[in-house]
Design a protein around this motif. Structure first.
Motif, short mmCIF file in Angstrom:
data_model
loop_
_atom_site.label_atom_id
_atom_site.label_comp_id
_atom_site.label_asym_id
_atom_site.label_seq_id
_atom_site.Cartn_x
_atom_site.Cartn_y
_atom_site.Cartn_z
N ASP A 174 -155.65 63.31 -6.47
CA ASP A 174 -154.44 62.57 -6.12
C ASP A 174 -153.38 62.67 -7.22
OD1 ASP A 174 -155.52 61.79 -3.72
OD2 ASP A 174 -156.13 59.80 -4.41
N ALA A 175 -153.83 62.69 -8.48
CA ALA A 175 -152.88 62.72 -9.60
C ALA A 175 -152.11 64.02 -9.68
CB ALA A 175 -153.62 62.48 -10.92
N ASP A 176 -152.64 65.09 -9.09
CA ASP A 176 -151.96 66.39 -9.20
C ASP A 176 -150.59 66.37 -8.55
OD1 ASP A 176 -153.72 68.21 -10.63
OD2 ASP A 176 -155.13 67.89 -8.99
N TRP A 177 -150.41 65.60 -7.49
CA TRP A 177 -149.12 65.59 -6.80
C TRP A 177 -148.03 64.93 -7.62
CZ3 TRP A 177 -150.50 69.07 -3.72
CH2 TRP A 177 -151.72 69.03 -3.03
N ASP A 178 -148.41 64.22 -8.68
CA ASP A 178 -147.44 63.51 -9.52
C ASP A 178 -147.43 64.04 -10.95
OD1 ASP A 178 -146.70 61.45 -7.50
OD2 ASP A 178 -148.81 60.92 -7.70
N THR A 179 -147.87 65.28 -11.14
CA THR A 179 -148.03 65.83 -12.48
C THR A 179 -147.04 66.94 -12.76
OG1 THR A 179 -150.39 65.29 -12.53
CG2 THR A 179 -149.63 66.99 -14.05
N GLU A 180 -146.37 66.84 -13.91
CA GLU A 180 -145.57 67.94 -14.44
C GLU A 180 -146.46 68.70 -15.42
OE1 GLU A 180 -141.21 68.71 -16.52
OE2 GLU A 180 -142.36 66.94 -17.11
N TYR A 181 -146.97 69.84 -15.02
CA TYR A 181 -147.96 70.56 -15.83
C TYR A 181 -147.33 71.25 -17.04
CZ TYR A 181 -150.73 70.05 -11.55
OH TYR A 181 -151.38 69.56 -10.46
N LEU A 182 -146.15 71.86 -16.86
CA LEU A 182 -145.54 72.67 -17.91
C LEU A 182 -146.53 73.70 -18.44
CD1 LEU A 182 -143.59 69.86 -19.82
CD2 LEU A 182 -142.70 71.45 -18.12
N ASP A 183 -147.31 74.25 -17.53
CA ASP A 183 -148.38 75.19 -17.87
C ASP A 183 -148.67 76.02 -16.63
OD1 ASP A 183 -150.36 76.49 -19.25
OD2 ASP A 183 -151.55 74.70 -19.67
N SER A 184 -149.61 76.95 -16.76
CA SER A 184 -149.96 77.83 -15.64
C SER A 184 -150.91 77.12 -14.68
CB SER A 184 -150.58 79.12 -16.17
OG SER A 184 -149.67 79.79 -17.00
N VAL A 185 -150.48 75.99 -14.18
CA VAL A 185 -151.24 75.18 -13.23
C VAL A 185 -150.27 74.75 -12.13
CG1 VAL A 185 -152.72 73.18 -12.89
CG2 VAL A 185 -152.70 74.34 -15.11
N LEU A 186 -150.74 74.76 -10.89
CA LEU A 186 -149.88 74.45 -9.75
C LEU A 186 -150.66 73.62 -8.73
CD1 LEU A 186 -147.16 75.17 -8.16
CD2 LEU A 186 -148.53 76.96 -7.07
N SER A 187 -150.03 72.61 -8.15
CA SER A 187 -150.60 71.92 -7.00
C SER A 187 -149.98 72.49 -5.74
CB SER A 187 -150.35 70.41 -7.09
OG SER A 187 -148.98 70.11 -7.12
N ALA A 188 -150.78 72.62 -4.68
CA ALA A 188 -150.29 73.23 -3.44
C ALA A 188 -150.88 72.51 -2.24
CB ALA A 188 -150.65 74.72 -3.41
N ARG A 189 -150.07 72.41 -1.19
CA ARG A 189 -150.46 71.64 -0.01
C ARG A 189 -149.88 72.25 1.26
NH1 ARG A 189 -148.12 65.62 1.46
NH2 ARG A 189 -149.24 65.38 3.42
N ILE A 190 -150.64 72.17 2.33
CA ILE A 190 -150.14 72.53 3.65
C ILE A 190 -149.50 71.30 4.28
CG2 ILE A 190 -150.75 73.34 5.96
CD1 ILE A 190 -151.07 75.52 3.91
N VAL A 191 -148.28 71.46 4.83
CA VAL A 191 -147.59 70.34 5.48
C VAL A 191 -147.28 70.72 6.93
CG1 VAL A 191 -146.62 69.40 3.36
CG2 VAL A 191 -145.35 71.14 4.63
N SER A 192 -147.04 69.71 7.75
CA SER A 192 -146.86 69.94 9.18
C SER A 192 -145.48 70.46 9.55
CB SER A 192 -147.15 68.65 9.96
OG SER A 192 -146.23 67.64 9.57
N GLY A 193 -144.56 70.47 8.59
CA GLY A 193 -143.21 70.95 8.88
C GLY A 193 -142.20 70.38 7.91
N LEU A 194 -140.93 70.55 8.24
CA LEU A 194 -139.83 70.15 7.36
C LEU A 194 -139.87 68.67 7.02
CD1 LEU A 194 -137.13 70.77 5.93
CD2 LEU A 194 -136.00 70.45 8.14
N GLU A 195 -140.07 67.82 8.01
CA GLU A 195 -140.03 66.38 7.76
C GLU A 195 -141.13 65.96 6.80
OE1 GLU A 195 -137.81 64.14 8.54
OE2 GLU A 195 -136.59 65.70 9.48
#
Length: 421
Positions: free
Chosen positions: A310-331
């Motif tokens: 859960d914390a990954d979505w609110d993290t500024e890594y400033l490093d070679s780390v990325l959070s990624a998610r599938i979303v249902s669309g624009l909204e």
């Protein structure tokens, strides 16, 4: 009483009073005078290269003994090439258009009065920064060019370098006939001096912090003076279902991996569930050395993806780390950005102009982009010449803050004898 025997509060008060007098002189200076002062400062920086390198060597030795990381030491290091670059940057600011005196708008009232809003300097600016000694020259140049006096408080790790650069800048300004007090450097490393600057309401007009999250957080929490800053750069890129696949791979790779430690680096990738080719985007990031932390949909694309917390979505890594998610669309993408973003820079990749406009108008960030890398979040790239920082606030200036952002305005009213009934 010299600087070292005053309390930090007395020191900052005295510096600010001298800066105020200098700011009055700067406000009256011509465009040519301010530009020449910066060209003079650039010449002095080049002439004093040997002294600046020697001062920097002392900082480097102290930093190594104090356990600074190789990355921090590299940010601190100055050599002939870097000093030439600093001087070139000061000269470049001298060549920028002066915002002071520009008429923002003008109107004639029915009674014949003519009203203008005209740009004027902010006054006295306090800048609190860390690590990079080039900020001493960059910040001083931007403030002086926009007619402001500046009080600089650099980090202790660059004390000797900052002193040498400041001395060169001040001498150049003085040689051009403007007051050296327009560019002052806090001479002590006592953290209480920072606190004194933050509480100097009425003496300092605005504080600009440039540094790590802990510094910016302290400034925002303690300041009694207006602050222009951003705390986090949690930047998103949303790959819409209509995105060109090759463009999406290219932009996301650049947005994350070009430079991972800058505030405009992408930290979260959102991919539309109806986008046809998501796997190559994820694999190209991992192949480039990025650790991807994803939701179930992203994990299913590549076995090398790690589950996101859960914390990954609110993290500024400033490093070679990325959070990624599938979303249902624009909204859902915009809802995620609203819930987890930091109002810094967010981008959409799409071939659908209507979807792009909905994103550009609906995402409340300082910078929103369509089919471009978030790494362009930079004053130089925006054609501003240089920047003092990026602001995510909603008042005064927003996004890259350059010369215009270091001004405010006043109303000028010209009448012909009108009186009010």
């Amino acid at each position: 009483m010299n600087d070292m025997t005053q309390t930090p509060e007395m020191l900052i008060s005295n510096m600010a009073k001298r800066a105020r007098k200098a700011a009055v002189a700067l406000a009256r200076a011509t465009d040519a005078q301010k530009a020449e002062a910066l060209r003079s400062a650039a010449r002095t920086l080049r002439e004093r290269e040997r002294e600046i390198v020697a001062a920097n060597a002392r900082d480097m030795d102290n930093g190594a003994q104090n356990g600074l990381s190789p990355a921090m030491l590299d940010r601190l290091k100055l050599d002939s090439g870097r000093i030439a670059g600093i001087a070139d940057a000061v000269e470049a600011v001298a060549g920028l258009a002066d915002p002071v005196g520009a008429v923002i708008d003008e109107a004639r009232r029915p009674n014949g009065m003519v009203l203008q809003r005209v740009r004027v300097p902010l006054g006295v600016i306090g800048i609190i920064y860390e690590s990079r000694p080039n900020v001493t020259a960059d910040a001083a140049a931007l403030c002086l060019r926009s007619g402001n006096a500046v009080i600089l408080r650099g980090g202790s790790e660059a004390l000797e370098s900052n002193r040498a650069i400041h001395a060169a800048m001040a001498e150049g300004v003085r040689a051009a006939g403007l007051p050296a007090d327009a560019v002052q450097l806090v001479p002590i490393t006592d953290r209480a001096a920072v606190g004194a600057m933050l509480k100097a309401a009425g003496l300092i007009d605005i504080i600009i912090p440039r540094g790590g999250k802990s510094l910016v957080a302290r400034v925002q929490e303690e300041a009694r003076v207006p602050v222009l800053a951003h705390l986090d750069g949690i930047c998103h890129t949303f790959v819409h279902r209509t995105a060109d696949a090759a463009m999406a791979r290219q932009i996301t790779l650049n947005a994350k991996m070009r430079r991972t430690g800058i505030c405009g680096a992408m930290e979260t990738l959102l991919i539309d569930k109806d986008f046809a080719d998501p796997a190559p985007i994820i694999s190209s990031l991992i192949d480039a050395g990025c650790e991807v932390r994803g939701d179930e949909g992203i994990c299913a694309l590549d076995t090398r993806v790690r589950p996101a917390a859960d914390a990954d979505w609110d993290t500024e890594y400033l490093d070679s780390v990325l959070s990624a998610r599938i979303v249902s669309g624009l909204e859902e993408a915009m809802e995620h950005i609203d819930a987890h973003g930091s109002h810094h820079t967010d981008a959409i990749i799409t071939e659908d102009a209507a979807a792009a406009e909905a994103f550009l108008n609906g995402v409340d960030s300082a910078i929103v982009m369509w089919n471009a890398s978030s790494q362009f979040a930079d004053g130089g790239e925006f054609g501003l010449g240089a920047e003092i920082g990026i602001s995510t606030g909603r008042l005064h200036a927003r996004g890259p803050v350059a010369l215009e952002g270091l001004t405010t305005y006043k109303w000028i009213v010209r009448g012909t004898g009108q009186t009010r009934a």
